[in-house]
Write an enzyme that holds these catalytic residues in place. Sequence first.
Site, PDB file in Angstrom:
ATOM      1  N   ASP A   1       0.878  -1.168   0.000  1.00  0.00           N
ATOM      2  CA  ASP A   1       0.000   0.000   0.000  1.00  0.00           C
ATOM      3  C   ASP A   1       0.916   1.219   0.000  1.00  0.00           C
ATOM      4  OD1 ASP A   1      -2.118   1.719  -0.033  1.00  0.00           O
ATOM      5  OD2 ASP A   1      -3.189   0.798   1.627  1.00  0.00           O
TER       6      ASP A   1
HETATM    7  C1  NOJ Z   1      -3.911   3.952   0.195  1.00  0.00           C
HETATM    8  C2  NOJ Z   1      -5.162   3.140   0.331  1.00  0.00           C
HETATM    9  O1  NOJ Z   1      -5.165   2.456   1.562  1.00  0.00           O
HETATM   10  C3  NOJ Z   1      -5.346   2.144  -0.798  1.00  0.00           C
HETATM   11  O2  NOJ Z   1      -6.582   1.518  -0.650  1.00  0.00           O
HETATM   12  C4  NOJ Z   1      -5.226   2.838  -2.122  1.00  0.00           C
HETATM   13  O3  NOJ Z   1      -5.458   1.923  -3.155  1.00  0.00           O
HETATM   14  C5  NOJ Z   1      -3.849   3.444  -2.229  1.00  0.00           C
HETATM   15  N1  NOJ Z   1      -3.681   4.425  -1.154  1.00  0.00           N
HETATM   16  C6  NOJ Z   1      -3.604   4.105  -3.571  1.00  0.00           C
HETATM   17  O4  NOJ Z   1      -4.343   5.254  -3.693  1.00  0.00           O
END
Ligand code: NOJ
Length: 750
Positions: free
Chosen positions: A295
């Site tokens: 993530d």
């Molecule tokens: C953080 C988020 O937790 C995740 O769900 C998302 O896909 C990513 N950022 C990318 O934006």
Amino acid sequence: MLKKIAIVCLLACSQFVFAQKKPAPGPAYKNAKLTINQRIADLLHRMTLEEKAGQLNQLNGGVFTGPAVNDANQQAKVQMVRESKVGSFLNVTGVKETRNIQKVAVEETRLGIPILFAFDVIHGYKTIFPIPLAEACSWDLPQIEKNASVAAREAAAAGLHWTFAPMCDISNDPRWGRVMEGAGEDTWYGEKVAAARVKGLQGDLDDANHVLACVKHYAAYGLSEAGREYGNVDVSRSALWNKYLPPYKAAVDAGAATVMNSFNLVDGVPATANKYLVDDVLKKKWNFKGLVVSDWGSFGEIVTHGYAEDGKDATRKALEAGSMMDMESKLIIQYLPQLVKEGKLTMKQVDEAVSRVLYYKFKLGLFEDPYRFSDEARESASLFTTANRTEALKAARSSMVLLKNDANALPLKKQLGKIALIGHYAKSKEDMFDFWIANGKADEAVSVLEGLQSKFGASKITFAEGYNADATTNEKLISDAVSAASGADAIVVVIGLSGKLSGEERSLANLNIAEGQVQVLKALQKTGKPVIALINSGRPLVLTQVKDLTNAILQCWILGTETGNAVADVLAGDYNPSGKTVMSFPYAVGQIPVYYNHINTGRPTPEKRDGPFTSRYRDIPNAPLYPFGFGLSYTTFEYANLNCGKTVTKQTQLPVSITVKNTGAYDGEEVVQLYIRDMTASIVRPVKELKGFRKIFLKAGETKTVDFVLTPKDLSFFDGEGNVKLETGKFKVFVGGDSKNTVEASFELK
Ligand code: NOJ
């Protein structure tokens, strides 16, 4: 001698001519006749270690969906592409933008490896569908799959290859702003929805109309402590296996190409560096052959958690655990070559990760045509089409949940005189959209005000704001609302939360309806006219007070582009509500987590709450205001004749059937739900577990028999190591229109 020279010369010349006619074959990785694995092997052989690190580096190239750390400007990022230091971008969208970068990657680098473009297409790209939590309330799996496929088609037409969806986190905590992105609190239903979403997004990946799906956030992120985003998680192995892992697994089994690490710890180890989760379970036990992406910044957060000394150590730990691509920590690109040179990571580990990135670039046909997703004509013809909006409208209608409808306050009679429409959110389009708006534009959406005006006629609707954008009110706003109501036959009031309070980093400790909105409701109630509340929110709010102040409550969630049209259809009775909530509505915030499939305590509370020394609150009921699976219709249904065998074996299936009668005046749909309870088990099982449902249509007065079968899988569970346990003993089976009001029978597994 001369003759010999002449012959050699002739041979050389003929070879030259031959070579001119038939050029030497290009590198094997460019040969589409070879298998993907052969091509990957050839390419890996040609790549430098630095180029391999580049493939594992994913950079943000557009709007920020995470914190900016050491961010470079766009030109510097393009230069990194030129230097083969980027394998994928997130947040670069649109044919023009993606094509520009792709051109640099394929034309200005040594090996010409294309870029993968990713974006959070959570509930639509340009045509915005209801939030995932809402669409899950439709219990309409084919429609859910369809919604995902429309979103994918639009995204693919706009240059994208990959979306970060579906979120498969089970959560019991509406304080967490991300619940909007999931399928609610139930594991079994979460599995079905996850699989439908993956199928819709990915299709077979061969037609350039689909995108790679990404199962997130692996794992157990929905347990984030006290509903705080990026919070910690403490989960037992048996809860992990039985409650949290199955939806991720279902998505993987449905063919999901990628999986995203979560931010939290599991068993004290950050998920991104968690060997048990990634290597042992995902890759080995589940045989996942796809790509694992971190993530945003979660490689770097391994250090912040206190699990690695520095970025280099974190990179090693993440890759050793089986994680592969680094989203925005910029650590792989910095440390991977060094780690290999120092013998801290092997080339085999690196090649395995890189080959999974390359695999999808080949699979999507990007080596043959890097601009396969870059057709401007297709882009403009595919976005926000009438057909897509029709699907969004269908989805929005079936997502709403009717929570209360005293004395048939709804539907509004067609011949009704005037309707007072109150509420800032009825008009403010931004508030009808959440954080994950993708490339949708709020002003392209239909507001509740517009929807009602076009359904009932503009002259019939009197609008008043009632409260401000921040949900506060004042005497003037209240008196305007009351005077709008005074000339009306019915009052529709939109309350709840601003859409901006739904999505990532939108945790809330207070889920009560804002005081300003409550004041408006109180003033409206005093008019003595029926008050119909529409709740705009990306999560279940505490509606306990609203229940007392209104005649009807329609939970609208966040419905996207077609909000107003869908709401108008339901209010007018042109669509009979069929949604059932997939998350319990708490009676009070202090109850959270409150969910239907809890474990019995040793001292369960009697219904009436009068048992001393039982597990109860002294001030409020234990039960939620509205339970999982609950939702009314304009008609009513009666359940009778639950039929199921008395015994089943480990090799057989148990048929269960029930008759359902539409006892009201409207045709309607009902979600018939089947639950079980395993009465005695080596790991105690919940008081109820959903194991089946059927969404049926019944004409007014019609009766149908609904059939289910319980399989050995339905009766089994996992031990703490993920081994399947199927144990003999007594079970209960429950069938009904929600998780609380059910008819029950018993059987034995022998
Ligand atoms: C953080 C988020 O937790 C995740 O769900 C998302 O896909 C990513 N950022 C990318 O934006």
